[in-house]
Scaffold this motif. Structure first.
Motif, PDB file in Angstrom:
ATOM      1  N   UNK A  60    -100.746 122.142  57.315  1.00  0.00           N
ATOM      2  CA  UNK A  60     -99.983 121.724  56.134  1.00  0.00           C
ATOM      3  C   UNK A  60     -98.724 120.959  56.519  1.00  0.00           C
ATOM      4  N   UNK A  61     -98.221 121.156  57.731  1.00  0.00           N
ATOM      5  CA  UNK A  61     -96.995 120.474  58.149  1.00  0.00           C
ATOM      6  C   UNK A  61     -97.262 119.052  58.613  1.00  0.00           C
ATOM      7  N   UNK A  62     -98.522 118.768  58.987  1.00  0.00           N
ATOM      8  CA  UNK A  62     -98.843 117.448  59.525  1.00  0.00           C
ATOM      9  C   UNK A  62    -100.309 117.150  59.235  1.00  0.00           C
ATOM     10  N   UNK A  63    -100.609 116.884  57.952  1.00  0.00           N
ATOM     11  CA  UNK A  63    -101.992 116.805  57.510  1.00  0.00           C
ATOM     12  C   UNK A  63    -102.722 115.537  57.940  1.00  0.00           C
ATOM     13  N   UNK A  64    -102.010 114.551  58.454  1.00  0.00           N
ATOM     14  CA  UNK A  64    -102.684 113.308  58.832  1.00  0.00           C
ATOM     15  C   UNK A  64    -102.986 113.250  60.332  1.00  0.00           C
ATOM     16  N   UNK A  65    -102.880 114.387  61.012  1.00  0.00           N
ATOM     17  CA  UNK A  65    -103.183 114.387  62.442  1.00  0.00           C
ATOM     18  C   UNK A  65    -104.534 115.075  62.701  1.00  0.00           C
ATOM     19  N   UNK A  66    -104.616 115.957  63.674  1.00  0.00           N
ATOM     20  CA  UNK A  66    -105.893 116.567  64.031  1.00  0.00           C
ATOM     21  C   UNK A  66    -106.458 117.429  62.902  1.00  0.00           C
ATOM     22  N   UNK A  67    -107.772 117.392  62.748  1.00  0.00           N
ATOM     23  CA  UNK A  67    -108.454 118.242  61.763  1.00  0.00           C
ATOM     24  C   UNK A  67    -109.639 118.925  62.445  1.00  0.00           C
ATOM     25  N   UNK A  68    -110.001 120.083  61.905  1.00  0.00           N
ATOM     26  CA  UNK A  68    -111.150 120.833  62.433  1.00  0.00           C
ATOM     27  C   UNK A  68    -112.177 121.009  61.325  1.00  0.00           C
ATOM     28  N   UNK A  69    -113.420 120.682  61.617  1.00  0.00           N
ATOM     29  CA  UNK A  69    -114.510 120.858  60.664  1.00  0.00           C
ATOM     30  C   UNK A  69    -115.317 122.089  61.073  1.00  0.00           C
ATOM     31  N   UNK A  70    -115.554 122.979  60.109  1.00  0.00           N
ATOM     32  CA  UNK A  70    -116.348 124.181  60.340  1.00  0.00           C
ATOM     33  C   UNK A  70    -117.677 124.057  59.589  1.00  0.00           C
ATOM     34  N   UNK A  71    -118.773 124.443  60.245  1.00  0.00           N
ATOM     35  CA  UNK A  71    -120.097 124.417  59.632  1.00  0.00           C
ATOM     36  C   UNK A  71    -120.605 125.847  59.539  1.00  0.00           C
ATOM     37  N   UNK A  72    -120.948 126.289  58.314  1.00  0.00           N
ATOM     38  CA  UNK A  72    -121.502 127.614  58.083  1.00  0.00           C
ATOM     39  C   UNK A  72    -122.916 127.467  57.514  1.00  0.00           C
ATOM     40  N   UNK A  73    -123.784 128.407  57.842  1.00  0.00           N
ATOM     41  CA  UNK A  73    -125.098 128.446  57.225  1.00  0.00           C
ATOM     42  C   UNK A  73    -124.960 128.960  55.794  1.00  0.00           C
ATOM     43  N   UNK A  74    -126.068 128.975  55.077  1.00  0.00           N
ATOM     44  CA  UNK A  74    -126.026 129.410  53.677  1.00  0.00           C
ATOM     45  C   UNK A  74    -125.569 130.861  53.540  1.00  0.00           C
ATOM     46  N   UNK A  75    -125.866 131.690  54.537  1.00  0.00           N
ATOM     47  CA  UNK A  75    -125.438 133.092  54.487  1.00  0.00           C
ATOM     48  C   UNK A  75    -124.081 133.298  55.160  1.00  0.00           C
ATOM     49  N   UNK A  76    -123.357 132.200  55.387  1.00  0.00           N
ATOM     50  CA  UNK A  76    -121.998 132.188  55.949  1.00  0.00           C
ATOM     51  C   UNK A  76    -121.946 132.592  57.421  1.00  0.00           C
ATOM     52  N   UNK A  77    -123.061 132.469  58.122  1.00  0.00           N
ATOM     53  CA  UNK A  77    -123.014 132.580  59.581  1.00  0.00           C
ATOM     54  C   UNK A  77    -122.356 131.317  60.136  1.00  0.00           C
ATOM     55  N   UNK A  78    -121.393 131.482  61.031  1.00  0.00           N
ATOM     56  CA  UNK A  78    -120.690 130.324  61.580  1.00  0.00           C
ATOM     57  C   UNK A  78    -121.591 129.608  62.579  1.00  0.00           C
ATOM     58  N   UNK A  79    -121.960 128.368  62.275  1.00  0.00           N
ATOM     59  CA  UNK A  79    -122.872 127.604  63.122  1.00  0.00           C
ATOM     60  C   UNK A  79    -122.116 126.921  64.241  1.00  0.00           C
ATOM     61  N   UNK A  80    -121.114 126.136  63.888  1.00  0.00           N
ATOM     62  CA  UNK A  80    -120.343 125.421  64.893  1.00  0.00           C
ATOM     63  C   UNK A  80    -119.063 124.884  64.267  1.00  0.00           C
ATOM     64  N   UNK A  81    -118.170 124.447  65.117  1.00  0.00           N
ATOM     65  CA  UNK A  81    -116.935 123.798  64.663  1.00  0.00           C
ATOM     66  C   UNK A  81    -116.568 122.705  65.653  1.00  0.00           C
TER      67      UNK A  81
END
Length: 487
Positions: A60-81
């Motif tokens: 929130x302090x620097x929203x135009x810099x690095x970002x992280x994308x998270x991918x979850x399966x339909x049952x909310x198992x964390x697939x990758x980021x």
């Protein structure tokens, strides 16, 4: 054998939460926590499809810099980021999900700092970058940070609109725009000239393939309006670059704020908001403005609140000037061309205090109070008249937290509206939902109680991902958790 009793208790609590939710007809699913390196990180929903759920984590302090994308399966198992790092001269703009993958828009300044490139990164559903990044267009500017670049994508519309300014002043004399088709190729571009002496800024944008409409705010007009600003709509037709300007005020009333959207089903561009007297800050009623995309006809209507709306919100005091600190939150369309306008009471106050340390030395500080209170839901028919209104009582008051855990998220189901919020009455932190039917009647339920999870849910960053599903992020000591609720 050693048992982790804390972990067992948390798992049992989550199971209990699911059982409670299912007894009311909702299914709750929780993801495992994903660590964050900075408490200022927030999670936003990019979208969901058959591959699962995609969220975006940024600072929130620097929203135009690095970002992280998270991918979850339909049952909310964390697939990758994956972290998408920005180089020194790159600035993140926005990210969308389409039928082929994710699209990341970012700005890049040239080596000589004389132009800015708007670039596109293609990412597949497994978060792998595909192909080379492409430059969509460029414009003359020394700084992406100050160019007021915004990237817009509207549901039910395959096109993308990007606005920017080459004038790095606070109130540019003109704004540029570019329209991209479903293949992200440029199909239209132009500029809006606001004039060097007009203190105008773009507040919101909506568009079709043929035209765009901008909600413009004009500042420094305190001699005309007590609130010090007023609004216009600017309509631009791409075929001939014609511009039509409409004032959202008259000689008695002025819009205080509102929302601009396109009703694709009924072929209208619609603004709906709140208005006050020119000499007052109290909201007196609602304003609707419609532009017919087929006939090019437009209409504007200022409708004062009925007395019972004001008294229900403000109490039955002798002298009621209107509704204080009311702001528009959501605009949704009815099937018949009417609208649902959701509003929330909001106020922020500050208090200067002095605390004394162990040595008796005064240490001044500021306490920031955030008040997110009652919701006022208005159902307005196609003629602009009020069919019904509903007041949802809530009392959310917090200190020095930026109001992060307050406010609400709206989910629109086929037969009801869901307003989801943390019930902070007596600080019980119940995640509650107010269900409103098509006649305006509502009932309140508790989705989950705080003893069934170990953090704080953040409804205002929630998102509806299907006709009967929504997600809400949760901040915990162990990281960010995603809660998915299915009706």
């Amino acid at each position: 054998m050693h048992f982790n009793y804390k972990k067992i208790i948390i798992i049992l609590a989550l199971v209990l939460a699911g059982a409670i939710a299912n007894s009311f007809g909702q299914k709750l699913q929780w993801s495992l926590p994903q660590r964050v390196t900075d408490h200022a990180f927030i999670t936003e929903c990019i979208g969901a499809n058959t591959e699962g759920l995609y969220t975006l984590k940024k600072n929130t302090r620097n929203q135009d810099r690095n970002v992280t994308v998270e991918h979850y399966s339909d049952d909310l198992h964390h697939v990758t980021s994956k972290v998408f790092a920005s180089h020194k001269n790159e600035y993140f703009l926005n990210m969308f999900l389409d039928s082929a993958g994710l699209r990341m828009f970012y700005a890049q300044s040239s080596a000589d700092n004389k132009k800015v490139d708007i670039r596109l990164k293609n990412i597949n559903f497994n978060l792998a970058e595909t192909g080379k990044d492409t430059t969509l267009f460029s414009f003359t500017s020394a700084s992406p940070e100050q160019s007021m670049i915004s990237v817009y994508k509207i549901k039910l519309n395959p096109y993308v609109m990007i606005t920017y300014s080459t004038d790095l002043s606070q109130y540019p004399a003109s704004y540029g725009y570019v329209i991209l088709d479903e293949n992200y190729s440029k199909i239209n571009s132009g500029s809006i000239n606001t004039g060097a002496k007009n203190l105008l800024s773009i507040e919101q944008v909506t568009f079709t393939k043929d035209q765009a409409c901008f909600l413009m705010r004009e500042d420094a007009v305190s001699k005309s309006v007590k609130q010090g600003y007023r609004f216009y709509t600017y309509k631009v037709r791409f075929a001939d670059s014609s511009l039509t300007k409409t004032s959202l005020f008259n000689d008695r009333y002025a819009v205080t704020e509102g929302l601009l959207k396109t009703d694709f089903k009924n072929d209208n561009i619609v603004f709906a908001g709140l208005f006050a007297n020119l000499d007052s800050s109290y909201v007196k009623g609602y304003c609707t403005w419609k532009y017919d995309l087929k006939t090019n006809a437009e209409s504007i209507q200022f409708t004062p609140f009925p007395p019972d709306v004001v008294s229900e919100m403000e109490g039955r005091r002798i002298k009621i000037q209107g509704i204080f600190n009311l702001r528009a939150g959501d605009l949704n369309f009815r099937a018949d061309g009417g609208i649902i306008l959701s509003n929330e009471e909001y106020q922020e106050t500050h208090e200067n205090v002095s605390d004394f340390n162990a040595y008796g030395v005064a240490q001044p500080s500021v306490r920031n109070y955030y008040y997110y209170e009652n919701l006022l839901v208005l159902s307005i028919n196609p003629s602009g008249n009020l069919d019904w209104h509903t007041v949802i009582r809530k009392d959310q008051v917090s200190v020095n937290d930026n109001g992060t855990f307050s406010s609400y998220v709206l989910a629109v189901l086929p037969e009801k509206l869901l307003y989801i919020y943390n019930d902070l009455t007596r600080k019980n932190w119940d995640l509650s939902v107010a269900e409103i039917d098509e006649t305006g009647k509502y009932q309140t339920k508790v989705i989950v109680k705080p003893q069934n999870y170990d953090g704080r849910l953040v409804p205002q960053y929630g998102c509806q991902i299907a006709y009967n599903q929504f997600i809400i992020p949760e901040l915990t000591p162990r990281g960010i958790i995603i809660l998915k609720v299915t009706y």
